[in-house]
Every structure is written in C-alpha cells, then in structure tokens.
Motif scaffolding. Sequence first.
Motif, short mmCIF file in Angstrom:
data_model
loop_
_atom_site.label_atom_id
_atom_site.label_comp_id
_atom_site.label_asym_id
_atom_site.label_seq_id
_atom_site.Cartn_x
_atom_site.Cartn_y
_atom_site.Cartn_z
N GLY A 1 13.48 -42.51 13.19
CA GLY A 1 14.57 -42.05 12.18
C GLY A 1 15.99 -42.44 12.18
O GLY A 1 16.73 -42.47 11.56
N LYS A 2 16.04 -43.43 13.34
CA LYS A 2 17.48 -44.11 13.39
C LYS A 2 17.41 -45.15 12.29
O LYS A 2 18.32 -45.57 11.84
N TRP A 3 16.04 -45.54 11.60
CA TRP A 3 16.23 -46.68 10.54
C TRP A 3 16.37 -45.59 9.21
O TRP A 3 15.51 -44.78 9.09
N PRO A 4 17.32 -45.88 8.42
CA PRO A 4 17.62 -44.81 7.39
C PRO A 4 16.42 -44.95 6.35
O PRO A 4 16.28 -43.69 5.85
N ILE A 5 15.65 -45.73 6.15
CA ILE A 5 14.64 -45.78 5.31
C ILE A 5 13.64 -44.58 5.71
O ILE A 5 12.81 -43.96 4.66
N PHE A 6 13.41 -44.33 6.89
CA PHE A 6 12.55 -43.53 7.36
C PHE A 6 12.80 -41.87 7.11
O PHE A 6 11.95 -41.05 7.19
N THR A 7 14.09 -41.51 6.61
CA THR A 7 14.27 -40.45 6.21
C THR A 7 13.79 -40.02 4.91
O THR A 7 13.84 -38.98 4.56
N LEU A 8 13.21 -40.84 4.21
CA LEU A 8 12.43 -40.49 3.16
C LEU A 8 11.02 -39.93 3.33
O LEU A 8 10.61 -39.13 2.44
N LEU A 9 10.83 -39.98 4.73
CA LEU A 9 9.31 -39.43 5.21
C LEU A 9 9.63 -38.10 5.55
O LEU A 9 10.62 -37.59 5.92
N SER A 10 8.42 -37.03 5.37
CA SER A 10 8.37 -35.80 5.85
C SER A 10 8.19 -35.76 7.41
O SER A 10 7.77 -36.75 8.07
N PRO A 11 8.59 -34.80 8.02
CA PRO A 11 8.33 -34.48 9.56
C PRO A 11 6.99 -34.91 10.02
O PRO A 11 6.61 -35.36 10.91
N GLN A 12 5.85 -34.42 9.19
CA GLN A 12 4.80 -34.83 9.31
C GLN A 12 4.23 -36.17 9.19
O GLN A 12 3.49 -36.69 10.21
N GLU A 13 4.66 -36.85 8.09
CA GLU A 13 4.46 -38.35 8.16
C GLU A 13 5.07 -39.05 9.49
O GLU A 13 4.69 -39.96 10.04
N ILE A 14 6.27 -38.73 9.87
CA ILE A 14 6.87 -39.28 10.94
C ILE A 14 6.26 -39.15 12.18
O ILE A 14 5.90 -40.12 12.96
#
Length: 556
Positions: free
Chosen positions: A30-43
């Motif tokens: 989550g520290k990489w901004p692009i991953f804020t596009l994903l849902s908690p389940q995907e993360i």
Amino acid sequence: MESYIKRFAKQCPHACRSVMTHSSIMVDVGKWPIFTLLSPQEIASIRKACVFGTSANEAIYITHNDEVFVFGLNCSNCLGTGDNQSTIVPKKLEALCGKKISSLSYGSGPHVVLCTEDGEVYAWGHNGYSQLGNGTTNQGITPVQVCTNLLIKKVVEVACGSHHSMALSLDGDLYAWGYNNCGQVGSGSTANQPTPRRVSNCLQGKIVVGIACGQTSSMAVVNNGEVYGWGYNGNGQLGLGNNGNQLTPCRVAALHSVCVLQIACGYAHTLALTDEGLLYAWGANTYGQLGTGNKSNQLSPVQIMMEKERVVEIAACHSAHTSAAKTQSGQVYMWGQCRGQSVTFPHLTHFACTDDVFACFATPAVMWRLLSVEHEDFLTVAESLKKEFDSPETSDLKFRVDGKYIHVHKAVLKIRCEHFRTMFQSYWNEDMKEVIEIDQFSYPVYRAFLEYLYTDSVDLPPEDAIGLLDLATSYCENRLKKLCQHIIKRGITVENAFSLLSAAVRYDAEDLEEFCFKFCVNHLTEVTQTTAFWQMDGPLLKEFIAKASKCGAFKN
C-alpha cells in the motif's frame, strides 16, 4: 590472505548467490500509490509484486494461488494483455499463471523480462532494439518465452537496462541481448544483439553469481568476489578509473583487495557490497547518489558509510538516481535524489527495509526488485491484543450488557483505563465478581468502549457515538471523547443534526456543539422540518433560535 568467503566460494561456486538472494521481506504494498486502486481483498491475495513504468504507473503481482495479474497504463504493451488498453482493474495473464515467477526486471524503454523457478525466461513490451531476445524488432504484446540459446539453460536471475537485457544461468553463464550502442551487451562491437548471446571475453571460465544493469551499462559479480563492468562509462559508472566505453567486460581493478557479494546499479551510478559489510560507490553523482557528501562524479570506487556499522544490503535501480542501504541492526539509509531533493550523504530513515525508500522517495517510485509480500504468522503486541478481545478462551472477566456477554481481561482493563484500575482496587481478590452487570449503557456502546481499550479505534455510527461520548465523559476518557466527536462530525446529516447538537450540549462538548450549531444554521430550512427539531427541549430550542437569530439566520 583470502577471506573465508573467497575460499568457500571457490569450493562451492554458488555460495555467493545464496547471500545475494534475499529472504522474504514483509512489506506493505500500500505504500506504492498504484496499489490504492485495489480492494483490500485483492491486496491480501498478493504474494509477490513489482511496480514499474515511467511514472510508477504499472504493476504486476502474483497471488498466493500463483495467478498473475497486471494493471496500469500499459505503455508499449508492458502489461502483456494482448491489447494496448490501460486498466485500473487487474487483468489476469493466463500465460504466466502457475509458472512460479522467481526474478523479474523491467527496462525503462519499456520492456519486461522475467524467469521462473523452472528456469524459463519470458519477455514482452517495447522491442525496437531486439531487447525481447526473439530475433525481431516487433513489439511484444503478450509474454513470450525467450528460446534461442536459453532453452538448455536454467536461468535464475534477469536484469534489464533501458533497452537491453541479461540473464544469468544456474551454472554461472551470463547471456545478454538488445540495444548495444555503447557495448552494454558485451559482444565486442556496437551492433545490436537480436537474441541472447553468452558474454565471454574476460568472463570466460568465470562463474557469475550476480548481475545488474544501469541505463546503458552492465555489471557482474563472479564467485570469487571480482566485479566486471562494460557498456557506457561516460560518468565513470564502470569504476575503471576512466570514462571510456567498454565493449567487453573489464575487471574493476580498484576492488582487487575485497570480495564483493552484491552489486546494484542506478541510472548511471553503481554500488558494491563486500563480504565484510563495506560499501563502495562510483559513477554519476549529480544528485549525491554516491553518498560522498558532494556532487562530484567518481571514476573509481570510493568507500562510503565508513563510520556506520556493517552493511548487509544495498539497493538501486536503473530508472532512478536514488541509493539505499541496510545495516546489520536493521537501520535503513537513503541518499541521492529523494523526492526531487539532493541528499548527498547517507540519511538514516525510519524505514524497516530498503524497498520503502523507493516507495516513498524515488522518482519514479518503482520497485528495485521483485518484492515478496508473503504474510507472516507473527503478530505484534497490538495485533495480539486486538485478536484476544471478547475471547472466551483467554478471558478472566465478563460484562453482561442487555443480556449479552463481553469477554475481557482484567489486566488489560487495569493497564488501559483509570476507571477500571480504581474499580478493581476496591475489590479484594476473593470478592472479585466473574460477571459485572452494566445497565446505564447500551450493548453496542459498551462493547465499542471495551474494544477501544484493546485497539485504540472506534467503529460506530454517529447516533451510537453519542452514547459512547456519554460513557467517555463519565469515565474521564478524554481521547475517546475526541474520537467520538470526530465520528459524530463525520456522520452528521440533516436528519440527525439536531439530536447531535442536543447531545453535544448535554455532554458539554463545546467544539462539537459549535460544529453541530453551524451545520444546523447552514441547513436551517431542512433541519427545522425534521422530527428531532420539534421534539427538542423547550429551553434548548429557545437558545438555538436566539443564537441563530444573532447570526442572521432568520433574515430574508
């Protein structure tokens, strides 16, 4: 005298590689901004990941089920999806699912190269200089296996420059292909190399254990700790004492007295780590990326961080001018271009790993390696407390509220709350009740309060937060009062505004009272039509009308 590691490396050719293959680092993607596009389940499904692209705007990740997904801009088909469409929704790369990706690198050209645990190499993306190694210059729109000269080899590591690629085999052979204008392929000429070609010359008979690429340069470490460089050398990034390009591998003679374990390349600078934990740097230094305290280029290796403790890891990537290092005690330092600023001397950070340096400070904020984000079973103290809240198995006390039980631990309550500390001290141990009845607060409110003592957080609708505010006031929990006020402010609506105002007055929460009053005045017509407005206490209603009149709320 040769070091133990040098002697051991000669006996066991791949000893150094095991030092350079980093164990799993537990990192929050989550520290990489692009991953804020994903849902908690995907993360939560991510096991490995890599962020790349000219603006850190593309990503690939592997799930716990070994499925491979990509999302982002898709520049030069670098997502490998078969089309040129950008996507914020992850798309599955069927061709790579189940392949167990072990090493991945990206060229800023851009192109992507990876290898699997079975030693297969796949590539896709920009191919104007044959950097995909398939013998053509046709753009690769999907992952395709690199076959020529590599089919009989088990590849264990890949590296990319801007438009060239390298692959290292298990037996220590090195192959390179792609753009060769400066000799970065190491073939002895400047002709582009359309398919993988073994890099020999000075590396003939040597067992390579580590590789890295700058933009247009290449570096290799062999199993006896020697370092070789070739390609562009205009900034001294090859460490040879001059700035002339090299068309074939040339040994970095200045490091003859040390045994290098790891090599890392930035855009035009190089870092080397020895078996004694010493750190050397050379090459371009416009942003202070060498860590020497100035911005002068260095044509030969210079030792840095000399006064620090032993270094155990170094980090850089060819698309950035940023450097990072980790010491034996876990301290992480960064220097070079950091969010546009030039940091000319290693700066101690609060990070736990070098990856976080690139997530938060590099330009672009890409990953310097394929990152493992495997989740540990280990729980912190805070996580353990949260897990044990309302646990019948470990609790030694119960509260009964509205006929329902809440299981807690006396020690936790005594540590966290003065109210309970005083309560428990008033009991003799033998008289301590196993169940405490609560009748002045509702079950949702009291449960939220007890959970707050375990987690430091509150999750309640604003209407229930009023009751929790009452409790926090009664128990003198000032921080909890502030949290409740924040929840109420965040959840205020036309329908509940007057009820919340009334509560704020009742619990002497002046800041919240002012907030609710302003909200009611700003939405006066709608608020006066609600049931709550007409059910308001007479004195409070008169006070509101008087105060609102002074503010000019009833003027035409």
